[in-house]
Design a protein around this motif. Structure first.
Motif, short mmCIF file in Angstrom:
data_model
loop_
_atom_site.label_atom_id
_atom_site.label_comp_id
_atom_site.label_asym_id
_atom_site.label_seq_id
_atom_site.Cartn_x
_atom_site.Cartn_y
_atom_site.Cartn_z
N ASP A 295 -44.78 -51.11 18.55
CA ASP A 295 -44.49 -51.04 17.26
C ASP A 295 -43.04 -51.12 16.33
N PHE A 296 -42.75 -52.78 16.16
CA PHE A 296 -40.90 -52.64 16.13
C PHE A 296 -40.87 -52.04 14.27
N SER A 297 -41.69 -51.85 14.40
CA SER A 297 -42.10 -51.21 12.33
C SER A 297 -41.16 -49.87 12.91
N ARG A 298 -41.11 -49.15 13.51
CA ARG A 298 -41.00 -47.91 14.60
C ARG A 298 -39.60 -47.93 14.95
N LYS A 299 -38.63 -47.29 14.39
CA LYS A 299 -37.77 -46.82 14.30
C LYS A 299 -37.24 -46.09 16.29
N ASP A 300 -37.96 -45.29 16.64
CA ASP A 300 -37.84 -44.31 17.53
C ASP A 300 -38.02 -45.56 19.08
N VAL A 301 -38.92 -46.43 18.78
CA VAL A 301 -40.02 -47.46 18.94
C VAL A 301 -38.28 -48.48 19.71
N ARG A 302 -37.73 -48.95 19.01
CA ARG A 302 -37.54 -50.26 18.88
C ARG A 302 -35.23 -49.15 19.23
N GLU A 303 -35.55 -47.77 19.28
CA GLU A 303 -34.00 -48.04 19.79
C GLU A 303 -34.11 -46.87 21.90
N THR A 304 -35.47 -46.29 21.97
CA THR A 304 -35.67 -46.95 23.01
C THR A 304 -34.99 -47.47 23.95
N ILE A 305 -35.91 -49.03 23.31
CA ILE A 305 -35.68 -50.71 24.21
C ILE A 305 -34.31 -50.91 23.93
N ILE A 306 -33.69 -50.53 22.50
CA ILE A 306 -32.05 -50.71 22.64
C ILE A 306 -31.25 -49.73 23.90
N ALA A 307 -31.80 -48.45 24.03
CA ALA A 307 -30.90 -47.70 24.65
C ALA A 307 -30.69 -48.39 26.07
N ARG A 308 -32.63 -49.02 26.55
CA ARG A 308 -32.21 -49.25 27.65
C ARG A 308 -32.04 -50.92 28.11
N MET A 309 -31.61 -51.58 27.17
CA MET A 309 -30.78 -53.15 27.09
C MET A 309 -29.52 -52.79 26.71
N ARG A 310 -29.44 -51.34 26.14
CA ARG A 310 -27.65 -51.87 26.31
C ARG A 310 -27.04 -51.37 27.55
N HIS A 311 -27.74 -50.55 28.53
CA HIS A 311 -27.95 -49.86 29.42
C HIS A 311 -26.95 -51.01 31.01
N ILE A 312 -28.39 -52.35 30.60
CA ILE A 312 -28.32 -53.01 31.85
C ILE A 312 -26.87 -53.46 31.05
N LEU A 313 -26.97 -54.02 29.63
CA LEU A 313 -25.90 -55.01 29.25
C LEU A 313 -24.12 -54.05 29.54
N ASP A 314 -24.54 -53.19 29.22
CA ASP A 314 -23.53 -52.33 29.59
C ASP A 314 -22.54 -51.86 30.95
N THR A 315 -23.71 -51.78 32.15
CA THR A 315 -23.40 -52.32 33.46
C THR A 315 -23.29 -53.41 34.38
N VAL A 316 -23.95 -54.04 34.09
CA VAL A 316 -23.59 -55.64 34.39
C VAL A 316 -23.14 -56.78 33.60
N ASN A 317 -22.28 -57.51 34.49
CA ASN A 317 -20.80 -58.68 33.13
C ASN A 317 -22.72 -59.61 33.12
N ILE A 318 -22.60 -59.31 31.49
CA ILE A 318 -23.77 -60.68 31.42
C ILE A 318 -23.27 -61.48 30.24
N ASP A 319 -23.49 -62.68 30.44
CA ASP A 319 -23.41 -63.81 29.60
C ASP A 319 -23.61 -64.61 28.53
N TYR A 320 -25.20 -64.37 29.10
CA TYR A 320 -26.25 -64.97 28.14
C TYR A 320 -27.32 -64.67 28.26
N ILE A 321 -28.48 -64.23 27.34
CA ILE A 321 -30.11 -63.43 27.16
C ILE A 321 -30.78 -64.46 26.80
N LYS A 322 -31.74 -64.75 27.57
CA LYS A 322 -32.78 -65.00 26.85
C LYS A 322 -33.98 -63.99 26.94
#
Ligand code: GLA
Length: 733
Positions: free
Chosen positions: A453-480
C-alpha cells in the motif's frame, strides 16, 4: 517574445509560436470555447466564430445575462465542459456536493499570463530551464454557489509544437465536495474527417498501433489496473484519413501519469469530436475539504502538419529534453548485459562472474544483476519485500560482485521490485497489513505476489530504508525498477470508508514521492523503469527514469512492431532493447544475430544472454555490434528518428536516425518474410538535406533529394526470412 495574447474586442485568447496556434474563445463572458488548434496563425481575426443556431432539444444555460434560444452548451465546442446545463456529451469535470447534486456551473472569472511554466505539486510535468522558453495562460473559472475555483493552465513553448495543460481545483467554500472527475485537458474538434490512433497491447506485445474512423458515440481507452498498463498506453492521436507518416495533420494527446487514466473520444450528433484525457473517473472519488486543492496530472498536446513522424518528433523532443531529467538526460547510455534470460533465478557468484568476464571482453559496459539476489528468492513465489542480499547464493555478497564488475571497468546495476511483497516473505509475516487488501476478504494473487500500500508513508519508508541500505553499502550505477502485477483489492486500512475512492491516486502520488526522493538522493544512478517489460512505459515515469524496458518480448521480429509502436510517442533514448538467444524464449523463433543486433541497437542497446555460451564467430559479431553502437551511439540514441515503413502494414519495416546538421544518418531495413519470385523493393530515406551529397555504406554517392524521393533498390538477392540491412549515410565533403 509574446506567445499569448488576449483580444479584448473579440474576447479571444491566442497562444502561438512559429509553428502552432491554440485559440480559445470566451463566449458570453462566461464559457470557454475551443476555437482552433493547428498550424500557426499570425493574427487571428475571429474567423471561427461559432454560428448560433437554435437547435431542437439543445437547452440554453440559465446563468447568462441575456438568454437566447440560439446559444446552447449542447453544441458549443468547449475547453472544460460540464454536465447539467445543456451539454449532454461527456463532462470534463463532475463534483458531488453535500446536497447530492453533481452539477456545477463553472464560469469565467479572470486570466493571468505568466512567464515560464510553474511546476505541478507532487506530479511529474514538463519544465522550462529559463522563463523565456515558455508562457503560461491561467484561466480561472468559478462556481459562485459552491465557491469553487477551477484554474486551467495552458503552457506554450516558444520552440516546440506542444501545449501543456492541467486543471487545478480549489475549494474556497464552507463545505466539502467530492471530485468525481477532473480531466487534465478537453477540446472539441469540429473537423469531420478524423481517425483515432491508439496504442493497445498486452504483456509481451505492447503498444500495437490501432487506427479507426471516429464514429458517433464514445470510445474510451483507459486503464483500471492501477498502472498505465501494457493494455492501453495513455496516448491517442486524432488524424485526418489522409495522414500518413510524412504528410497530413495529426493532433497527439498524451497524459503525464502512471496510474489509471482515461483517454476519451466522443463524436456528437453534429459530428464534432470531443477529445479528453485525465485520471480515470472509474473507482475515483476525491474528497476536497474547505481550503484544500486538487492538482490534475499534465496533458501534452502536439500538433503536426507533417504527418505522424512530425507528431512523434515533437513528442520525442519534449519528452527527452523537457520531461526527462537528471544527468542521463543527454548522456551516452551504456551498453548493458542483463542476466535474466541467461540464468533466471538459477545463479551464483561464479556464474555471474563468468557472464561478466565474457561481456567485458566484448566491450559491454554495464552488468545488471536481475531478480533473485535478495531474501529467500529461488523462484518467483517468495522473497519480495526482503531487500537484503542473499549471501548464501552470492558468496562475497553484492559488494563483492560490484567490485568484480568495476574491476573489469564496467559499471554495476541491480534489479528491485519495490512496490511488491510475497506472502512468503519476512516483510509480509511481520506486516501483513502493508499489502493492499479489503477488510475480511482474502487478497487476489498475481505471480504469487501482493501489492504494497504505497499510499501509506510508513510502508514507503520501510522500503526506502531497505533500498538505501543497499545503495549506501554497494557501489551501484544503475537500477531497474520493476512492477510485476496489476493492482487488485484496492483499499487502504489507513483511510476512512468515505475516502477509499482516493486510494488508486494516492498510490501513484506515494510512488511519485518515493521516486522523487530516491532519484534525487541517488542522482548518479541511471534508473530504468520496467513493469513486466513495458507495462508502465508512460510519460509520468519518464520524468523520474529516462529509460524503460520496452518489453519482455525480445524476439527481433515481434520487437519491430513493439518498437515501431512505442516510437509513436516515446524517444528512442527511452527504449531499452536487448539481444537475446535463439530459439527466442518468448516466441521460440530462430533469427540471425544480425537482425537481433540491428533491432536492439535501434533502442538503448544491450544483451540478455551469456556470451560465454556463444561460438567464436558469434562473439566476433557481438564485438562488432558493440563497436558499431559505440561509434554511432549519439546518433542512435539522440538523432532525429523517422519511421519509414510500417511493420503493421507490410511484412517489412524501416526507420532512420539523422544527426542535427544532417551530415550523417543511419537507416535500418528489416524484412520479416521472404517472398518467392517477389517484386523488387526500394527504400526511400527521409530527413536528409536535399542539397547535400551523401555516400551510402562508403560506396556510391547520391544527392539527398535523390535518396529521399527516388530511393534505392533493396538487395534483390537477399535470401530467407528475418533479414536486416544497415545503411550508413555520410555527407561527402
Ligand atoms: C519482469 C521483467 C523482466 C525480469 C523479471 C524478473 O518480468 O520485465 O525483465 O526482470 O521481471 O522477475
Amino acid at each position: 517574445m509574446t506567445l499569448i495574447t488576449f483580444d479584448e474586442r473579440n474576447q479571444v485568447f491566442h497562444l502561438s509560436n512559429k509553428t502552432i496556434s491554440y485559440i480559445i474563445g470566451l463566449e458570453r463572458a462566461a464559457y470557454l470555447s475551443h476555437l482552433y488548434f493547428g498550424k500557426a496563425i499570425k493574427r487571428y481575426h475571429n474567423s471561427r466564430k461559432y454560428p448560433l443556431i437554435d437547435r431542437s432539444f439543445s437547452p440554453n444555460p440559465a446563468g447568462l445575462p441575456l438568454k437566447t434560444r440560439d446559444f446552447s452548451l449542447d453544441v458549443l465546442p468547449q475547453e472544460m465542459p460540464s454536465h447539467g446545463h445543456g451539454d449532454f456529451r461527456n463532462p470534463a469535470v463532475q463534483i458531488k456536493q453535500v446536497n447530492g447534486s453533481s452539477i456545477t456551473d463553472f464560469v469565467y472569472d479572470s486570466y493571468e499570463i505568466i512567464a515560464g511554466k510553474p511546476a505541478l505539486k507532487r506530479l511529474p510535468a514538463t519544465y522550462v530551464e529559463s522563463d523565456s522558453e515558455a508562457e503560461t495562460l491561467v484561466i480561472t473559472l468559478v462556481d459562485r454557489l459552491l465557491d469553487l475555483t477551477l484554474k486551467l493552465s495552458y503552457t506554450i513553448f516558444a520552440d516546440r509544437q506542444v501545449i501543456a495543460r492541467n486543471s487545478f481545483l480549489e475549494n474556497k467554500g464552507q463545505e466539502s465536495v467530492i471530485i468525481k472527475k477532473i480531466a487534465s485537458a478537453s477540446l472539441d474538434l469540429v473537423s469531420q474527417d478524423l481517425e483515432l490512433i491508439s496504442l493497445a497491447g498486452r504483456h509481451n506485445k505492447e503498444r500495437e498501433i490501432e487506427r479507426q474512423t471516429v464514429q458517433r458515440g464514445t470510445r474510451i481507452i483507459d486503464s483500471k489496473r492501477g498502472s498505465s498498463s501494457h493494455q492501453a498506453n495513455p496516448f491517442i492521436a486524432l488524424v485526418s484519413s489522409k495522414t500518413d507518416e510524412f504528410t497530413g495533420t495529426a493532433i497527439g494527446l498524451a497524459l503525464v501519469y502512471s496510474g489509471n487514466h482515461e483517454m476519451l473520444v466522443e463524436r456528437d450528433q453534429f459530428e464534432q469530436t470531443r477529445v479528453m484525457a485525465g485520471i480515470n473517473p472509474f473507482s475515483f472519488e476525491w474528497e476536497l475539504a474547505p481550503s484544500q486543492s486538487f492538482q490534475s496530472p499534465e496533458a501534452l498536446l502536439v500538433f503536426s502538419d507533417q504527418g505522424l513522424n512530425g507528431m512523434s518528433q515533437a513528442f520525442h523532443d519534449v519528452l527527452q529534453n523537457r520531461l526527462a531529467r537528471g544527468k542521463f538526460r543527454h548522456a551516452d547510455r551504456p551498453i548493458l548485459i542483463n542476466n535474466w534470460e541467461a540464468t533466471y533465478f538459477d545463479f551464483n557468484t561464479d556464474k555471474i562472474k563468468a557472464i561478466v568476464d565474457g561481456a567485458a571482453d566484448l566491450g559491454i559496459e554495464l552488468f545488471v544483476l536481475d531478480d533473485g539476489w535478495f531474501g529467500k528468492r529461488e523462484d518467483d513465489t517468495s522473497g519480495l519485500g526482503d531487500w537484503f542480499e542473499n549471501t548464501d547464493k552470492l558468496s562475497g555478497g553484492l559488494a563483492g560482485i560490484s567490485d568484480y564488475v568495476h574491476g573489469k571497468n564496467m559499471s554495476f546495476g541491480l534489479w528491485f521490485e519495490p512496490e511488491m511483497v510475497n506472502a512468503d516473505s519476512d516483510l509480509y509475516r511481520a506486516h501483513p497489513d502493508y499489502a493492499l487488501q479489503i477488510p475480511n476478504r482474502s487478497i487476489s494473487t498475481s505471480r504469487d505476489q501482493y501489492v504494497l500500500d504505497f499510499s501509506r508513508k510508513d510502508v514507503r519508508e520501510t522500503i526506502i530504508a531497505r533500498m538505501r541500505h543497499i545503495l549506501d553499502t554497494v557501489n551501484i550505477d544503475y537500477i531497474k525498477w520493476d512492477m510485476n502485477r496489476s493492482l487488485t483489492d484496492v483499499y487502504s486500512s489507513t483511510l476512512d470508508s468515505a475516502n477509499q475512492g482516493e486510494v488508486f491516486h494516492r498510490y501513484v502520488l506515494g510512488l511519485y514521492e518515493m521516486l522523487e526522493t530516491l532519484t534525487t538522493e541517488y542522482d548518479h544512478i541511471l534508473w530504468e523503469g520496467c513493469s513486466g517489460g513495458g507495462g508502465r512505459f508512460d510519460p509520468g515515469f519518464l520524468y523520474y527514469m529516462p529509460q524503460s524496458w520496452t518489453s519482455d518480448n525480445t524476439d527481433a521480429v515481434e520487437r519491430l512492431d513493439i518498437q515501431y509502436g512505442t516510437s509513436l510517442l516515446y524517444p528512442i533514448s527511452s527504449m531499452g532493447s536487448h539481444v537475446s538467444v535463439v530459439p527466442n524464449h518468448q516466441t521460440h523463433r530462430v533469427t540471425g544475430l544480425d537482425i537481433r543486433g540491428d533491432v536492439a541497437m535501434s533502442g538503448v542497446f544491450g544483451y540478455e544472454l551469456n556470451v560465454q555460451d556463444m561460438t567464436i564467430a558469434e562473439k566476433v559479431t557481438v564485438s562488432e555490434q558493440v563497436a558499431f553502437y559505440k561509434q554511432h551511439r549519439q546518433l542512435l540514441q539522440y538523432g532525429k528518428f523517422h519511421r519509414l515503413v510500417s511493420p503493421f502494414e507490410t511484412s517489412h519495416a524501416a526507420w532512420l536516425f539523422v544527426n542535427p546538421d544532417k551530415s550523417q544518418a543511419i537507416a535500418f531495413y528489416f524484412r520479416k518474410f521472404a517472398e518467392s519470385a517477389g517484386p523488387l523493393h526500394t527504400i526511400k530515406f527521409a530527413g536528409l538535406d536535399p542539397e547535400k551529397v551523401y555516400q551510402v555504406n562508403g560506396e556510391a554517392s547520391y544527392g539527398g533529394d535523390e535518396l529521399m524521393h527516388v530511393g534505392i533498390y533493396l538487395d534483390p538477392f537477399m535470401v530467407g526470412d528475418y533479414q536486416s540491412r544497415k545503411f550508413v549515410i555520410d555527407e561527402v565533403i
